[in-house]
Design an enzyme around this catalytic site. Sequence first.
Site, PDB file in Angstrom:
ATOM      1  N   LYS A   1      52.820  55.838-103.518  1.00 18.01           N
ATOM      2  CA  LYS A   1      54.344  55.644-102.915  1.00 18.01           C
ATOM      3  C   LYS A   1      54.199  54.453-102.157  1.00 18.01           C
ATOM      4  CE  LYS A   1      54.764  58.808 -98.983  1.00 18.01           C
ATOM      5  NZ  LYS A   1      55.010  60.146 -97.345  1.00 18.01           N
ATOM      6  N   GLN A   2      52.129  54.454-101.503  1.00 14.51           N
ATOM      7  CA  GLN A   2      52.090  53.662-100.693  1.00 14.51           C
ATOM      8  C   GLN A   2      50.854  53.035-101.330  1.00 14.51           C
ATOM      9  OE1 GLN A   2      51.588  56.594 -98.697  1.00 14.51           O
ATOM     10  NE2 GLN A   2      50.830  55.097 -96.823  1.00 14.51           N
TER      11      GLN A   2
ATOM     12  N   GLU B   1      49.994  59.488-100.836  1.00 12.49           N
ATOM     13  CA  GLU B   1      50.237  60.941-100.831  1.00 12.49           C
ATOM     14  C   GLU B   1      50.657  61.598-102.654  1.00 12.49           C
ATOM     15  OE1 GLU B   1      52.205  60.988 -97.123  1.00 12.49           O
ATOM     16  OE2 GLU B   1      50.791  61.215 -96.234  1.00 12.49           O
TER      17      GLU B   1
ATOM     18  N   TRP C   1      46.455  58.348 -88.667  1.00 11.19           N
ATOM     19  CA  TRP C   1      45.576  57.032 -89.369  1.00 11.19           C
ATOM     20  C   TRP C   1      46.481  55.647 -88.797  1.00 11.19           C
ATOM     21  CZ3 TRP C   1      44.825  54.249 -94.124  1.00 11.19           C
ATOM     22  CH2 TRP C   1      46.055  53.639 -94.882  1.00 11.19           C
ATOM     23  N   ASP C   2      47.670  55.700 -88.785  1.00 18.64           N
ATOM     24  CA  ASP C   2      48.584  54.193 -88.399  1.00 18.64           C
ATOM     25  C   ASP C   2      47.792  54.268 -87.020  1.00 18.64           C
ATOM     26  OD1 ASP C   2      49.702  57.038 -89.812  1.00 18.64           O
ATOM     27  OD2 ASP C   2      51.476  55.764 -88.985  1.00 18.64           O
TER      28      ASP C   2
END
Length: 719
Positions: free
Chosen positions: A572-573, A461, A319-320
């Site tokens: 995580k993000q 994730e 998806w980046d």
Amino acid sequence: MNTWLLQQEGFNKTNAAVDGSRFLCSNGYLGLRGMPEEAASGLFPAITLAGVYDQFADRWREPVNAPNCLYIQASLDGRSLSMEEAQGHCAKLDYRHGIYSRETRFGQACISSRRFVSMASPHLLADEYRITFLKAGVVTLKAGISTDIWDINGPHLFNFQHRTGDVLVTACLTGQKKIAVAAAQCVQTDFDAEESQSEDAAGVFRTIKKTVQAGETLTLRVFSGVYTSLDTSDPAQAALVCSQQARAAGFSACLQAHTGAWEEIWTRSEIALEGDDDAALALHASQYHLNCVAPRHARNMSIPARGLSGQTYKGAIFWDSEVFFFPMFVYTQPEIAKSLLHYRVETLQGALKKAAEYGFRGAFYAWESQEGGEEGCTNFNVVDVFTHRPVRTYFRDKQIHISADIAYALRNYYDITGDRTLLKDGGAKAILECARFYLSRANAHLDSDMVDFADVIGPDEYHERITNNAFTNQMIRHTLESALLLKEIFADQQAWFAELLQEMDYEQDWALLSDLYCRIRPPRERDGVMEQFDGYFDLEDCTLSDVRGRLCDPREYWGGDHGVAGTTQIIKQADVIALMAMLPERFTDEQVAANWAYYEPRTEHGSSLSACMYALTACRIGRLEEAWTLFMKTARIDVLGGGKQWAGEIYIGGTHPASNGGAWMIAALGFAGLQMRGGKLSIHPRLPRQITRLSFPVTAAGKNYRIEVTHAGGTITGL
Ligand code: IFM
């Protein structure tokens, strides 16, 4: 300070993996890692080919590295000049023109070279290699095509056939699909010498031998071509012709064409930043790294998550591409943005197949997409550092937001460019199939009107198999809305649109889109903070350092069943914050501020995709000091060689195109506040104190503009 130059003194073998990425040269067709010409596989030399994949035995499928056709090893009086013996070394990368150079001093000689991967001619690599002798002796230069290359899950090349002659050629086949890969090399020298040629298991070489005097300099210019059978029916011949033609044109002419092509790229995309030279350098580095891996030679290719810096992450498209790379391209070089999305349109079949494999209808795109949309993500994507056993991860099967991210970019492409052709050429169909996937993936309940999306993974994730991830649910709503909007976009082509629905057997699904849109369960909120997923607030609320302190090994994976983060609120993000950055108009400043304050301290930023989302939203709510720090973290990642190198026992190093794109986003969309809404381009400047001026070109709805921003305000000038 030269804000276009990366320079490093000294050579440290243990940093070779990181440095090869930092000094990458690429043109989107291939990536050449930044290691000296004589580097053997222990120093991770690689020429990574875009879009060519192979699987060896039962190992992970990954991109193929071509034979090393810029290999040169010098020896003096029979003794190799190896990096171990270097007394001084300096490597440079000129970000403006994509030129890698090195200067290495040995006791008896000094080697200096400069090389590039041509931006003007995608199959061409060229190197100008000079060696100056400090004492008299007999020098041999072994130059040729080496098969000693770095592979993570290889080998991938077999059936080698070498050809000697004026042009050296190596042709071989990949193991799985028998794709022919060929590299050719010819040289030009400014001196007379004895030459012999040889071939063996290590490759094909010419050995140039000469007696030299102290103070003498020899110059060798190397021209190499690389082709595969995906490009042409006779890659060996094409590579040979490519190298010969380049030699006939000469090194200077090839270099001039290459630098000219880079100048054009900068004219269209450079953000000039004033006020802080480190930031200007970092932004140039980011734009260089993203621009250099763009698939300019194709119209239907995308960019792997680690660019072309090697085989990490299986060379796959994540998806980046749609969320982090796409924005810079759509606003500067929309034909590249279109290519990234054409890749998704053309791999729709793979997405339909994947959905069907899981028992769903519609398009469930690959989490790690390889050629043809084939899923590269395995069920066991991490290796446990304690047991050395593969860990069952659920990225492949549960990260369903991937389809919504693609639909989001397809709609953005239309909103920003005003170009309907992509939608007409399959983009509309892709959005409709993504929406259909969500219709079939939704969990309805007999005793409730609300619909859940259960058993998913959001961008964070570390928390697997959760229900009602706020990001996923809201992005699904956006997909449904985009599908419905297609009817308006094609209001003047109703017959075509009706035919499309009919051809897709979509009439019944169409009726369900708005129903699902209204019934998706909204996220729970507490004090204005959106719960990341059902039950998140009930998890242990501890600090990042608490969680870090529980690690028994620094490489340990934080997610999965036994990960230290899974039972806590540490993420995580960016997840909720990514949503707020991507759909800013759906949230008030107060909502963004409350969520930012809650989630930022709980975010590890363990992914290079995280900091830029926090920076973008920080700009909006006036947290400019934090925005600046996060901008520098994002933009400097490939200057410093930052980012995680390991997930469990899996190597995840390389360049970071998502951060590179993130740096552009922070500068343009964050600091300048650029947006295109309802066909209108606007800016809303909020410069951190460290920046005095930003100036950059933008293209929107087919027109070109220049944006200028200072602390006094900003202007948009039509060009
Ligand atoms: O797409 C990302 C993901 O969000 C986090 N892990 C790495 C992937 C590739 O960059």
